[in-house]
Design an enzyme around this catalytic site. Structure first.
Site, PDB file in Angstrom:
ATOM      1  N   ASP A  83       0.826  -1.199   0.000  1.00  0.00           N
ATOM      2  CA  ASP A  83       0.000   0.000   0.000  1.00  0.00           C
ATOM      3  C   ASP A  83       0.865   1.255   0.000  1.00  0.00           C
ATOM      4  O   ASP A  83       2.050   1.219   0.331  1.00  0.00           O
ATOM      5  CB  ASP A  83      -0.945   0.007   1.201  1.00  0.00           C
ATOM      6  CG  ASP A  83      -0.221  -0.078   2.539  1.00  0.00           C
ATOM      7  OD1 ASP A  83       0.838  -0.730   2.605  1.00  0.00           O
ATOM      8  OD2 ASP A  83      -0.703   0.526   3.517  1.00  0.00           O
ATOM      9  N   GLU A 147       0.209  -1.356   5.726  1.00  0.00           N
ATOM     10  CA  GLU A 147       1.301  -0.821   6.554  1.00  0.00           C
ATOM     11  C   GLU A 147       1.137   0.673   6.791  1.00  0.00           C
ATOM     12  O   GLU A 147       1.534   1.180   7.850  1.00  0.00           O
ATOM     13  CB  GLU A 147       2.654  -1.101   5.880  1.00  0.00           C
ATOM     14  CG  GLU A 147       3.870  -0.855   6.764  1.00  0.00           C
ATOM     15  CD  GLU A 147       4.372   0.587   6.739  1.00  0.00           C
ATOM     16  OE1 GLU A 147       5.202   0.937   7.614  1.00  0.00           O
ATOM     17  OE2 GLU A 147       3.937   1.374   5.861  1.00  0.00           O
TER      18      GLU A 147
END
Length: 434
Positions: A83, A147
């Site tokens: 991400d 994350e």
């Protein structure tokens, strides 16, 4: 050594992953699955058997294992997140999800945080498959979701629900280490992360007596909150030197021929000049107010006001952090953790750290490798629940004038092709013998 195809593929994969928009806006608003499938397909082409795992639909993680030649050796976790943080296209020179390669540079969100490292891992693994290379110890490859928010759908989910996939792992490597830091005086410094400050994202709530904006009100929630926020913002946190930070200061002082006077760290930081940036954020705990929310009409005093604070604490510093926040918020404001993760510290006398240093020095003999502590955090926090010691090691050789740290979450994030080639060579060298 990694072959030419690996050097070509790391550029292709970095660009390809950037083109897959995996913007994480928090609150579950992200879809990593297309990027996870992209990575899994390339692992499968290298003869591995990747597993795709989700806690929430579309929030996909990928895990695969490469068997080593020494069955008695501990396994090594090699992980990167899929991400990225949001990007406003209007602010950029190129579209942030174009993955454009222009003038020897790959542009786009994730170019340094951290689709470049994901691409390096894929390129190295595939080059080994072509050569028939096996590492000394088992490698567990993990590409994670979430994350950039809470990691609940990513490394937290993997650590809590799929620990068996990481059996035997005692150490791990991931982002934010072994990049070129130019000190402005001709020196190239390569910091390898051996620690992280803990994460304490806070919600402050002040309550008072709601009323008319024209009336006297000694129990104004906004006033109470503002006072607490001002105290937090102005607070001078005391020095706290962890072993990693102490080692960083000692090695940097030696590099510059400065006496290592740890009795006056602020003065020592001044003498280090630009190199102080590698250390200054990690000699203390910190708490920075970032968001305010109160009221619904200008002539109405609300009964509640809320603020958010980004808090960070060093290994061993959480108790001090909590006690200080109790004092700074005072009796009229409550605080709680909205997100909390541990601080980390990794040993500098380990064979793994020595091999990382040696791999960088082989391809950057003019460089100076030093340890450092990250001011922020990574997925290593969640994987530490499994007893995995984490290091930051995502090697890049960067030209002078390209501020690596400013590119994290910044506008016009980009990475030179040559930096990716260097990263593949160093990562390949390290992982073969790790």
């Amino acid at each position: 050594m990694a072959d030419q195809r690996a050097l070509d593929e790391v550029v292709e994969f970095t660009s390809g992953l950037i083109r897959i928009d995996t913007t994480n806006r928090g609150g579950g608003d992200c879809q990593e699955r297309p990027a996870a499938e992209y990575a899994a397909e390339r692992l499968a082409e290298a003869g591995l058997e990747p597993t795709l795992l989700e806690r929430t639909k579309g929030r996909t993680n990928v895990v695969a294992r490469i068997e080593g030649t020494d069955p008695g050796a501990d396994a090594l976790l090699v992980h990167g997140h899929l991400d990225v943080v949001p990007a406003e296209a209007a602010d950029w020179s190129v579209h942030p999800f174009s993955g454009e390669v222009r003038d020897g540079v790959v542009w786009g969100r994730g170019a340094v945080d951290m689709k470049n490292m994901d691409a390096m891992i894929l390129a190295v693994v595939r080059s080994w498959a072509r050569e028939g290379v096996r590492p000394r110890r088992d490698l567990v490859i993990a590409f994670t979701a979430d994350e950039e928010a809470s990691a609940e759908d990513g490394s937290g989910f993997l650590a809590d629900r799929h620990a068996a996939l990481f059996e035997g792992c005692t150490e791990g490597i991931s982002e934010s280490g072994a990049f070129t830091f130019h000190d402005g005086a001709g020196r190239e410094i390569y910091p390898i992360a051996a620690g992280e400050r803990g994460t304490g994202w806070l919600r402050l709530t002040a309550r008072g007596r709601a009323g008319h904006g024209s009336k006297v009100n000694r129990e104004n929630a906004v006033t109470r909150l503002a006072a607490a926020v001002a105290r937090i913002g102005a607070h001078e946190w005391p020095l706290r030197l962890t072993p990693t930070v102490r080692a960083a200061l000692t090695e940097l002082a030696a590099l510059y021929g400065i006496d290592t006077d740890l009795s006056d760290v602020d003065r020592l930081l001044e003498k280090l000049g630009p190199a102080a940036k590698l250390v200054e954020a990690t000699v203390r705990n910190s708490a920075n107010p970032t968001m305010l929310d109160a009221g619904y009409k200008i002539n109405v005093i609300p009964g509640e006001a809320v603020a958010h604070v980004d808090g960070r604490y060093l290994p061993g510093g959480e108790e001090e952090f909590r006690d200080t926040l109790d004092l700074l918020t005072g009796p009229d404001v409550d605080w709680e953790f909205e997100h909390r993760e541990v601080a980390l510290q990794a040993p500098l006398d380990s064979p793994t750290y020595a091999r990382m240093r040696a791999a960088v020095e082989e391809f950057a003999p003019e460089g100076h490798v030093v340890p450092y502590c990250m001011s922020g955090g990574t997925d290593a926090k969640q994987f530490s629940r499994l007893g995995i010691t984490g290091y930051g090691f995502a090697p890049l050789k960067l030209p002078e004038g390209l501020d690596y740290q400013a590119l994290f979450h910044g506008v016009d994030e980009r990475v030179p092709v040559e930096a990716l080639h260097f990263g593949v060579r160093v990562l390949d060298r390290f992982l073969r013998d790790a």
